[in-house]
Design an enzyme around this catalytic site. Structure first.
Site, PDB file in Angstrom:
ATOM      1  N   ASP A 168       0.832  -1.203   0.000  1.00 19.46           N
ATOM      2  CA  ASP A 168       0.000   0.000   0.000  1.00 19.46           C
ATOM      3  C   ASP A 168       0.871   1.259   0.000  1.00 19.46           C
ATOM      4  O   ASP A 168       0.692   2.155   0.802  1.00 19.46           O
ATOM      5  CB  ASP A 168      -0.932  -0.011   1.210  1.00 19.46           C
ATOM      6  CG  ASP A 168      -1.860  -1.214   1.222  1.00 19.46           C
ATOM      7  OD1 ASP A 168      -3.070  -1.025   1.026  1.00 19.46           O
ATOM      8  OD2 ASP A 168      -1.379  -2.343   1.411  1.00 19.46           O
ATOM      9  N   ASP A 197      -1.527  -2.778  -3.923  1.00 20.13           N
ATOM     10  CA  ASP A 197      -1.851  -1.355  -3.884  1.00 20.13           C
ATOM     11  C   ASP A 197      -0.600  -0.533  -4.163  1.00 20.13           C
ATOM     12  O   ASP A 197       0.162  -0.189  -3.249  1.00 20.13           O
ATOM     13  CB  ASP A 197      -2.516  -0.950  -2.573  1.00 20.13           C
ATOM     14  CG  ASP A 197      -3.990  -1.347  -2.537  1.00 20.13           C
ATOM     15  OD1 ASP A 197      -4.462  -1.956  -3.518  1.00 20.13           O
ATOM     16  OD2 ASP A 197      -4.662  -1.042  -1.537  1.00 20.13           O
ATOM     17  N   TYR A 200      -2.088   4.159  -6.406  1.00 19.95           N
ATOM     18  CA  TYR A 200      -3.287   4.874  -5.972  1.00 19.95           C
ATOM     19  C   TYR A 200      -3.745   5.897  -7.011  1.00 19.95           C
ATOM     20  O   TYR A 200      -4.379   6.895  -6.674  1.00 19.95           O
ATOM     21  CB  TYR A 200      -3.080   5.529  -4.608  1.00 19.95           C
ATOM     22  CG  TYR A 200      -3.104   4.516  -3.484  1.00 19.95           C
ATOM     23  CD1 TYR A 200      -4.228   4.327  -2.697  1.00 19.95           C
ATOM     24  CD2 TYR A 200      -2.000   3.711  -3.236  1.00 19.95           C
ATOM     25  CE1 TYR A 200      -4.256   3.382  -1.685  1.00 19.95           C
ATOM     26  CE2 TYR A 200      -2.009   2.756  -2.237  1.00 19.95           C
ATOM     27  CZ  TYR A 200      -3.141   2.589  -1.467  1.00 19.95           C
ATOM     28  OH  TYR A 200      -3.163   1.637  -0.475  1.00 19.95           O
ATOM     29  N   ASN A 234      -6.646  -4.082  -4.386  1.00 19.12           N
ATOM     30  CA  ASN A 234      -7.911  -3.504  -4.854  1.00 19.12           C
ATOM     31  C   ASN A 234      -7.698  -2.210  -5.644  1.00 19.12           C
ATOM     32  O   ASN A 234      -8.480  -1.880  -6.543  1.00 19.12           O
ATOM     33  CB  ASN A 234      -8.852  -3.252  -3.679  1.00 19.12           C
ATOM     34  CG  ASN A 234      -8.264  -2.358  -2.611  1.00 19.12           C
ATOM     35  OD1 ASN A 234      -7.263  -2.723  -1.992  1.00 19.12           O
ATOM     36  ND2 ASN A 234      -8.862  -1.202  -2.377  1.00 19.12           N
ATOM     37  N   HIS A 235      -6.634  -1.474  -5.365  1.00 24.54           N
ATOM     38  CA  HIS A 235      -6.385  -0.238  -6.110  1.00 24.54           C
ATOM     39  C   HIS A 235      -5.805  -0.500  -7.495  1.00 24.54           C
ATOM     40  O   HIS A 235      -5.563   0.445  -8.250  1.00 24.54           O
ATOM     41  CB  HIS A 235      -5.481   0.692  -5.312  1.00 24.54           C
ATOM     42  CG  HIS A 235      -6.206   1.424  -4.222  1.00 24.54           C
ATOM     43  ND1 HIS A 235      -6.910   2.580  -4.434  1.00 24.54           N
ATOM     44  CD2 HIS A 235      -6.359   1.114  -2.901  1.00 24.54           C
ATOM     45  CE1 HIS A 235      -7.453   2.981  -3.304  1.00 24.54           C
ATOM     46  NE2 HIS A 235      -7.145   2.105  -2.353  1.00 24.54           N
ATOM     47  N   HIS A 319      -3.360  -9.716  -0.733  1.00 25.02           N
ATOM     48  CA  HIS A 319      -3.590  -8.318  -0.372  1.00 25.02           C
ATOM     49  C   HIS A 319      -4.501  -8.163   0.844  1.00 25.02           C
ATOM     50  O   HIS A 319      -4.183  -7.432   1.777  1.00 25.02           O
ATOM     51  CB  HIS A 319      -4.180  -7.537  -1.548  1.00 25.02           C
ATOM     52  CG  HIS A 319      -4.294  -6.072  -1.249  1.00 25.02           C
ATOM     53  ND1 HIS A 319      -3.204  -5.280  -0.990  1.00 25.02           N
ATOM     54  CD2 HIS A 319      -5.383  -5.260  -1.132  1.00 25.02           C
ATOM     55  CE1 HIS A 319      -3.598  -4.037  -0.742  1.00 25.02           C
ATOM     56  NE2 HIS A 319      -4.921  -4.004  -0.813  1.00 25.02           N
ATOM     57  N   HIS A 328     -10.994  -0.883  10.194  1.00 28.50           N
ATOM     58  CA  HIS A 328     -11.058  -0.755   8.744  1.00 28.50           C
ATOM     59  C   HIS A 328     -10.804  -2.113   8.094  1.00 28.50           C
ATOM     60  O   HIS A 328      -9.851  -2.814   8.442  1.00 28.50           O
ATOM     61  CB  HIS A 328     -10.021   0.261   8.276  1.00 28.50           C
ATOM     62  CG  HIS A 328     -10.329   0.853   6.939  1.00 28.50           C
ATOM     63  ND1 HIS A 328      -9.356   1.376   6.112  1.00 28.50           N
ATOM     64  CD2 HIS A 328     -11.491   1.008   6.269  1.00 28.50           C
ATOM     65  CE1 HIS A 328      -9.905   1.841   5.005  1.00 28.50           C
ATOM     66  NE2 HIS A 328     -11.215   1.615   5.074  1.00 28.50           N
ATOM     67  N   HIS A 329     -11.653  -2.500   7.156  1.00 23.74           N
ATOM     68  CA  HIS A 329     -11.552  -3.782   6.443  1.00 23.74           C
ATOM     69  C   HIS A 329     -11.707  -4.986   7.386  1.00 23.74           C
ATOM     70  O   HIS A 329     -11.259  -6.092   7.050  1.00 23.74           O
ATOM     71  CB  HIS A 329     -10.227  -3.894   5.681  1.00 23.74           C
ATOM     72  CG  HIS A 329     -10.002  -2.777   4.691  1.00 23.74           C
ATOM     73  ND1 HIS A 329     -10.942  -2.414   3.766  1.00 23.74           N
ATOM     74  CD2 HIS A 329      -8.933  -1.957   4.499  1.00 23.74           C
ATOM     75  CE1 HIS A 329     -10.467  -1.415   3.033  1.00 23.74           C
ATOM     76  NE2 HIS A 329      -9.275  -1.106   3.460  1.00 23.74           N
ATOM     77  N   HIS A 356      -3.550  -4.006   2.552  1.00 21.34           N
ATOM     78  CA  HIS A 356      -4.936  -3.539   2.586  1.00 21.34           C
ATOM     79  C   HIS A 356      -5.255  -2.665   3.796  1.00 21.34           C
ATOM     80  O   HIS A 356      -5.808  -1.568   3.648  1.00 21.34           O
ATOM     81  CB  HIS A 356      -5.888  -4.737   2.519  1.00 21.34           C
ATOM     82  CG  HIS A 356      -7.278  -4.413   2.061  1.00 21.34           C
ATOM     83  ND1 HIS A 356      -7.541  -3.508   1.049  1.00 21.34           N
ATOM     84  CD2 HIS A 356      -8.497  -4.874   2.474  1.00 21.34           C
ATOM     85  CE1 HIS A 356      -8.831  -3.435   0.854  1.00 21.34           C
ATOM     86  NE2 HIS A 356      -9.442  -4.239   1.699  1.00 21.34           N
ATOM     87  N   VAL A 357      -4.954  -3.134   4.995  1.00 22.19           N
ATOM     88  CA  VAL A 357      -5.159  -2.346   6.199  1.00 22.19           C
ATOM     89  C   VAL A 357      -3.951  -1.435   6.374  1.00 22.19           C
ATOM     90  O   VAL A 357      -2.815  -1.912   6.435  1.00 22.19           O
ATOM     91  CB  VAL A 357      -5.336  -3.248   7.432  1.00 22.19           C
ATOM     92  CG1 VAL A 357      -5.523  -2.409   8.691  1.00 22.19           C
ATOM     93  CG2 VAL A 357      -6.513  -4.194   7.236  1.00 22.19           C
ATOM     94  N   HIS A 358      -4.176  -0.138   6.477  1.00 22.30           N
ATOM     95  CA  HIS A 358      -3.077   0.825   6.505  1.00 22.30           C
ATOM     96  C   HIS A 358      -2.507   0.951   7.915  1.00 22.30           C
ATOM     97  O   HIS A 358      -2.610   1.988   8.580  1.00 22.30           O
ATOM     98  CB  HIS A 358      -3.545   2.170   5.978  1.00 22.30           C
ATOM     99  CG  HIS A 358      -3.997   2.118   4.561  1.00 22.30           C
ATOM    100  ND1 HIS A 358      -4.651   3.160   3.933  1.00 22.30           N
ATOM    101  CD2 HIS A 358      -3.896   1.138   3.616  1.00 22.30           C
ATOM    102  CE1 HIS A 358      -4.923   2.818   2.677  1.00 22.30           C
ATOM    103  NE2 HIS A 358      -4.483   1.594   2.470  1.00 22.30           N
TER     104      HIS A 358
END
Length: 469
Positions: A168, A197, A200, A234-235, A319, A328-329, A356-358
């Protein structure tokens, strides 16, 4: 030898000429007390020096490499010429040789809404020598650019090797700090495992693909010199039928090629490679993965091909994480976990890296495979055959950090922190590897979290042998 002291177990082991002192904490579950400023870091401006265009008309740019075959004797070299097709040939030679070789690649272009790409070159170099430094050149005339890479050692059970981990990433000022920290880390990662990711670009109006170009120029300083092993996130989907873009993963698949056919995969979204003493399986969280789908059938066959006496370390990249204690997620990976976690346990996967999770999180060795709808056994439990799950989606992108966590901290969560950073996985031999996570606000050598990993396959063999005595 194992010595228990309170809730901490200290393990002293002698393995292939190394003595390791391993601390394993029995009562897992620590949330870092470090509090980071969670202000959003904006993307670096288009005219930033980080995105500088190489001098010369039509000079190659966005140069990056990845593994080009299944065992590490091949390299895929990719680059873009912005204005004209130019040469699609790579000139290369070993550091110790004056003999120069060449390989020809192919060229692609694509359109995305109101954007037209430059000329995207991909060239696969094959039959290289193991553990050898090579120089390579792309471009022609006064636009020629030269880079280098080192091939991995020959595949074998006790071959030490160091991997970097980033996910990410994006292209913010924090992204730049993360990549700089990785580059200057004294552990010196030799290959980077990227868990999805990338640019972006889809966060911009009309998925502005010029942000794919800036990202390619941003990572070139590292990705042109060591392989980045790609995972789609996903991005990368870029599915936007509202303005005529109904083909998913379009910019990603044009720009980033992987050796998926070498592992008999039918698509670049899932594949495998061997590198040194590791067998790395890349999965796709955003492709069909239910029973009898192509990914399911491929993975079912793939696990049976892994020879742990040759490549003892079995690593999975994806991911979307299976286990996540951030808000989140939360539980987004649950359906995939139900499908594949039994295989991870059966084949004794050592570690699973996801993004995925930042934020950052490391799990205990746990599984949740006993539940059968009627038995109520739906809580993850300790399982020595299960992998450690590490979420490292903390590269530094413009969407910012996830700071909200589920409370109380679940028993499966060993350590978590909402910060940006990168990971280093140092494989020592067939039995031991060391993982460290580096917060990008600290000194280059500082680890905010670390753990010794005992190989699931070889450790279980040793335990079985000891039990038989």
């Amino acid at each position: 030898m194992e010595v228990s002291w309170g809730c901490t177990r200290f393990v002293l082991v002698l393995a292939v000429g190394f003595i390791f002192s391993v601390a394993q904490v029995c009562n897992g579950g620590r949330t870092s007390s470090f509090v980071r400023n969670d202000d959003l870091s904006l993307d670096m401006p288009i005219d930033s020096d980080v995105f500088r265009v190489p001098p010369g008309y039509n000079a190659p740019q966005q140069v990056h490499i990845t593994q080009g075959d299944h065992v590490g004797k091949g390299v895929i070299v990719s680059w873009i010429t912005p204005d004209e097709r130019g040469s699609n040939t790579v000139l290369y030679w070993a550091e110790s040789s004056e003999l120069k070789n060449w390989a020809d690649g192919f060229v692609l272009t694509y359109k995305y809404f109101n954007y037209t790409s430059g000329y995207i070159h991909h060239c696969t170099i094959t039959d290289l020598e193991f553990d050898t430094k090579y120089y390579y050149e792309v471009g022609i005339g006064n636009t020629t650019r030269q880079f280098w890479f080192r091939t991995p050692p020959e595949v074998g059970p006790d071959v030490p090797y160091t991997f970097g981990l980033i996910g990410d990433l994006g292209q913010t000022h924090d992204s730049n700090r993360t990549l700089t920290h990785y580059e200057l880390n004294p552990a010196k990662g030799q290959t980077l495992l990227f868990v999805g990711d990338l640019s972006y670009a889809d966060d911009y109006p009309f998925h502005d693909n010029t942000r794919w170009d800036t990202w390619g120029r941003f990572i070139e300083r590292n990705a042109a010199y060591q392989p980045w092993i790609w995972t789609a996130g996903n991005h990368e989907i870029d599915f936007a039928p509202q303005f005529g873009e109904a083909i998913p993963f379009k910019p990603y698949t044009y720009r980033f090629h992987v050796p998926y056919k070498a592992s008999e995969s039918t698509t670049p979204f899932w594949y495998s490679i061997k590198r040194a003493s590791a067998y790395i399986i890349i999965m796709s969280s955003y492709s069909a993965y239910g029973k009898y789908t192509p990914q399911y059938k491929w993975l079912k066959d793939e696990f049976t091909k892994v020879n742990r006496t040759e490549t003892p370390w079995l690593i999975v990249l994806m991911h979307c994480p299976f286990y996540n204690s951030y808000a989140h997620h939360y539980m987004e990976g649950e359906t995939m976990r139900v499908m594949y976690e039994p295989w991870f346990v059966e084949y004794k996967v050592d570690v699973v890296f996801a993004g995925h999770v930042h934020a950052y999180e490391r799990s205990e060795r746990i599984s949740n495979i006993a539940y059968n709808i009627t038995n109520a056994l739906c809580t993850p439990i300790s399982n020595p055959s299960a992998p450690v799950y590490i979420t490292i989606g903390d590269g530094g992108n413009l969407e910012g950090l996830v700071t909200e966590m589920t409370e109380p901290q679940p028993s499966y969560s060993a350590f978590r922190e909402a910060s940006f950073g990168h990971g280093i996985l140092e494989i020592k031999n067939r039995t031991h590897a060391y993982f460290g996570w580096h917060r990008n606000q600290d000194g280059y050598a500082v680890e905010a979290d670390s753990v010794w990993l005992l190989n699931r396959y070889w450790n279980s063999l040793e335990e079985s042998s000891a039990a038989a005595l």
